[in-house]
Design an enzyme around this catalytic site. Structure first.
Site, PDB file in Angstrom:
ATOM      1  N   LYS A   5      95.405 123.386 -29.394  1.00 49.02           N
ATOM      2  CA  LYS A   5      94.905 124.329 -28.378  1.00 49.02           C
ATOM      3  C   LYS A   5      93.408 124.137 -28.197  1.00 49.02           C
ATOM      4  O   LYS A   5      92.673 123.950 -29.183  1.00 49.02           O
ATOM      5  CB  LYS A   5      95.206 125.759 -28.836  1.00 49.02           C
ATOM      6  CG  LYS A   5      94.862 126.839 -27.810  1.00 49.02           C
ATOM      7  CD  LYS A   5      95.228 128.224 -28.353  1.00 49.02           C
ATOM      8  CE  LYS A   5      94.943 129.338 -27.371  1.00 49.02           C
ATOM      9  NZ  LYS A   5      95.285 130.668 -27.928  1.00 49.02           N
ATOM     10  N   SER A  11      98.170 133.545 -24.948  1.00 47.17           N
ATOM     11  CA  SER A  11      97.262 132.597 -24.329  1.00 47.17           C
ATOM     12  C   SER A  11      97.542 131.142 -24.696  1.00 47.17           C
ATOM     13  O   SER A  11      97.034 130.241 -24.035  1.00 47.17           O
ATOM     14  CB  SER A  11      95.829 132.937 -24.739  1.00 47.17           C
ATOM     15  OG  SER A  11      95.669 132.787 -26.150  1.00 47.17           O
ATOM     16  N   SER A  68      99.339 135.685 -29.112  1.00 46.60           N
ATOM     17  CA  SER A  68      99.213 134.447 -28.332  1.00 46.60           C
ATOM     18  C   SER A  68      99.956 133.247 -28.872  1.00 46.60           C
ATOM     19  O   SER A  68     100.000 132.216 -28.205  1.00 46.60           O
ATOM     20  CB  SER A  68      97.748 134.061 -28.201  1.00 46.60           C
ATOM     21  OG  SER A  68      97.171 134.793 -27.169  1.00 46.60           O
TER      22      SER A  68
HETATM   23  N1  GLN Z   1      97.595 138.727 -24.785  1.00 46.18           N
HETATM   24  C1  GLN Z   1      96.657 139.270 -25.737  1.00 46.18           C
HETATM   25  C2  GLN Z   1      95.296 139.384 -25.104  1.00 46.18           C
HETATM   26  O1  GLN Z   1      95.195 139.124 -23.968  1.00 46.18           O
HETATM   27  C3  GLN Z   1      96.626 138.419 -26.951  1.00 46.18           C
HETATM   28  C4  GLN Z   1      95.750 137.241 -26.822  1.00 46.18           C
HETATM   29  C5  GLN Z   1      95.702 136.427 -28.057  1.00 46.18           C
HETATM   30  O2  GLN Z   1      96.475 136.647 -29.000  1.00 46.18           O
HETATM   31  N2  GLN Z   1      94.751 135.531 -28.113  1.00 46.18           N
HETATM   32  O3  GLN Z   1      94.351 139.733 -25.746  1.00 46.18           O
END
Ligand code: GLN
Length: 480
Positions: A79, A154, A178
Site C-alpha cells: 500500500k 482505504s 481499512s
Molecule cells: N474508513 C475509515 C476512515 O475513513 C477507516 C480508514 C482506515 O482504517 N485507514 O477513517
C-alpha cells in the site's frame, strides 16, 4: 505458470523443483500485473528493478543451496502509505506525488529479508482516509469481482491486487477498518493484528494510536505466514510490542472444536439483509465445526463511530501538519508570505476528505472543546476496550459482520460523508480496543458479491483467530 493461482506453498515447491526461477516468476508477475492494471487501477506504480533485484538474490541463495527465506520469490503489493526506499510513496495524495523516501518501512525490510518480491505500490484513499478508495488523488480502484463497484477502502488497491491475482500477498494499513472492509468487499482474507504487533516505522501516520500494518492474501494460511514475517519488536517503533511471535501458520490444523464464540447482540440488531443471512449461515458452519456459540453484549458499541471520528481526526490534524510545502511535498507557486505559501500548498495539495478531517480534528482539540469532545472520546474508548475485556472472560472469539452491506457502486456514497463513516460501524470497535481482528470470506450474495465475516480475539491471540478462520475456510465458509 499462472500467477493468479499461486500460493506461498506452491511457489516454494515450484522453486525447489526448479519449475521456475524467482526471476522468471517476478518477470511474469510484473507483466501480468501491468497488463491487468488497466482494469482496476490497483497499482499506482511498479518497481521492476527492485523486484528483479530481490528475485535475483533469491535465485542466488537457492543456487548456493541456502534457504531462500519464508517468502522466497513471493510477489507482494505494498500500500502506498508504506515507505519504500528509492520508490515513490504518494499516500494517494497530490501533495506527495513525487515523494521518494530515503528509507524502508520495517515491514518492507522484513519482507525482503524473507525473500519476498515487492512488485509495486498499491492505490489507496488519500492518507488512508476513506472506505471506498474514491478519495485517491490518482483515481479510484475498481472491484475485480464487480468492476462498477468500489473495492472498499482505504486499502482498496492491495485488496484488489490480491483478488485479481496479480499479487500473492499484500501489505495494507488499517486505522478503523481499512484492511478488513476491502478484504470483505473483494472476497479475500485481511488481517489487522494487535496494536503494536507490527512495527509502524515507515508507515505514514494517519492516526498514530490506531494505525496498524497488516496482511492480505487469498488464504488464511498465507496471511498467517506473512504476519509471522513482519511481526515482532522493532527498536525503531517504541510502541511495537516485545511479545514473542509464535508460529502462526504451524498452528493451523483445521480444528475448531470447543472454541467458545460470542455474537454481540448490538451488531446483529437490525441486520436483516443478505449480509445478515450469510453471516448467520457462517455461524451455523462454526456450530457444525463444534464451536459453542452464545450471545454476548458489547454495550458501548453505539458510541464507537462518534468516538472514532473524534480521535482519528484529532490525531490526523496533528500528523498532517507536517505537510507544509517546506518538507516532503510539492510547493504551490506564488504567495507573498510564508503563511500564503502554506495556505496555497495545503489548499491545492490536500483533497476534500483530508481537509474535512483536519478541520474537524482541529476543532475537537481547540481550547474549550477539548474536554467536551476529545477527552470524552478517550474515556469512551476505554469503555469500549473494557467491553471487549469483559467479553473475553466468557468467550474465546467474537464473530460479527465486517460491513452492513457488500461493495457499493462507485459514486454511490460520495456525496454523503456521514453515510460513508457509518459503513465502518462494525470494524471501528476492534480498532479502538487494539485487538486482533480479521475478515475471512463467508460467501456471496445472489448478485455474486463477496461478504466477509469478522473474527476478533483478545490482545495477542492472533493464533486463536487464525485457527478459527482457517477451520472455517477449510469447511467452505457459510456453505460448509
Ligand atoms: N474508513 C475509515 C476512515 O475513513 C477507516 C480508514 C482506515 O482504517 N485507514 O477513517
Amino acid at each position: 505458470m499462472e500467477v493468479a493461482s499461486l500460493t506461498v506453498d506452491r511457489i516454494r515447491e515450484g522453486l525447489a523443483a526448479r519449475a521456475f526461477s524467482a526471476v522468471e516468476l517476478a518477470t511474469e508477475a510484473l507483466r501480468f500485473a501491468e497488463a491487468e492494471n488497466a482494469k482496476t487501477n490497483a497499482y499506482l506504480h511498479f518497481c521492476p528493478e527492485r523486484a528483479l533485484e530481490a528475485a535475483r538474490r533469491v535465485d542466488e541463495k537457492l543456487a548456493r543451496g541456502q534457504d531462500g527465506g519464508a517468502l522466497a520469490g513471493v510477489p507482494v503489493a505494498v500500500k502506498d502509505v508504506i515507505c519504500t526506499r528509492g520508490v515513490r510513496t504518494t499516500c494517494g495524495s497530490r501533495l506527495l506525488a513525487s515523494y521518494v523516501p530515503p528509507y524502508d518501512a520495517t515491514a518492507v525490510m522484513r519482507l525482503e529479508q524473507a525473500g519476498a518480491v515487492v512488485l509495486g505500490k498499491a492505490n489507496c484513499d488519500e492518507f488512508a482516509m476513506g472506505s471506498s478508495n474514491e478519495n485517491s488523488a490518482f483515481g479510484p480502484v475498481r472491484n475485480p469481482v464487480a468492476p462498477e463497484r468500489v473495492p472498499g477502502g482505504s486499502s482498496g488497491g492491495p485488496a484488489a491486487a490480491v483478488a485479481q491475482g496479480t499479487a500473492v500477498l499484500a501489505l495494507g494499513s488499517d486505522t478503523g477498518g481499512s484492511i478488513r472492509q476491502p478484504a470483505s468487499f473483494c472476497g479475500v482474507v485481511g488481517v489487522t493484528p494487535t496494536y503494536g504487533r507490527v512495527s509502524r516505522y515507515g508507515l505514514v501516520a494517519f492516526a498514530s494510536s490506531l494505525d496498524h500494518i497488516g496482511p492480505f492474501a487469498r488464504s488464511v494460511r498465507d496471511t498467517a505466514r506473512l504476519l509471522g514475517v513482519i511481526a515482532g519488536r522493532d527498536e525503531m517503533d517504541s510502541t511495537s510490542a516485545f511479545a514473542p511471535v509464535p508460529g502462526y501458520a504451524a498452528a493451523l490444523d483445521g480444528r475448531a472444536r470447543g472454541v467458545k464464540v460470542g455474537l454481540p447482540r448490538e451488531y446483529f440488531d437490525g441486520l436483516a439483509s443478505e449480509t445478515g443471512d450469510l453471516i448467520a449461515r457462517g455461524v451455523d458452519a462454526l456450530r457444525r465445526l463444534g464451536c459453542g456459540v452464545r450471545e454476548i453484549s458489547l454495550p458501548h458499541t453505539p458510541y464507537a463511530v462518534g468516538c472514532y471520528y473524534i480521535i482519528c481526526t484529532a490525531e490526523a490534524s496533528s500528523n498532517l501538519a507536517r505537510y507544509d510545502g517546506v518538507r516532503y511535498t510539492m510547493r504551490a507557486p506564488g504567495g507573498e508570505t510564508l503563511i500564503d505559501m502554506y495556505r496555497s500548498t495545503r489548499g491545492e495539495g490536500f483533497g476534500a476528505e483530508c481537509k474535512r478531517r483536519i478541520m474537524l480534528g482541529t476543532y475537537v482539540l481547540s481550547s474549550g472543546y477539548y474536554d467536551a469532545y476529545y477527552l470524552k472520546a478517550q474515556k469512551v474508548r476505554t469503555l469500549i476496550a473494557r467491553d471487549f475485556a469483559e467479553a473475553f472472560r466468557q468467550v474465546d472469539a467474537i464473530v460479527t459482520p465486517v460491513s452492513p452491506f457488500p461493495a457499493f457502486r462507485l459514486g454511490e456514497k460520495l456525496d454523503n460523508p456521514l453515510e460513508m463513516y457509518l459503513s465502518d460501524i462494525y470494524t471501528i470497535t476492534g480498532s479502538l480496543a487494539g485487538i486482533p481482528c480479521m475478515s475471512v470470506p463467508c460467501g456471496r450474495t445472489v448478485a455474486g458479491l463477496p461478504v466477509g465475516m469478522q473474527i476478533l480475539t483478545n490482545h495477542f491471540d492472533e493464533t486463536g483467530m487464525f485457527r478459527l478462520a482457517d477451520a472455517f475456510e477449510r469447511a467452505g465458509g457459510a456453505d460448509g
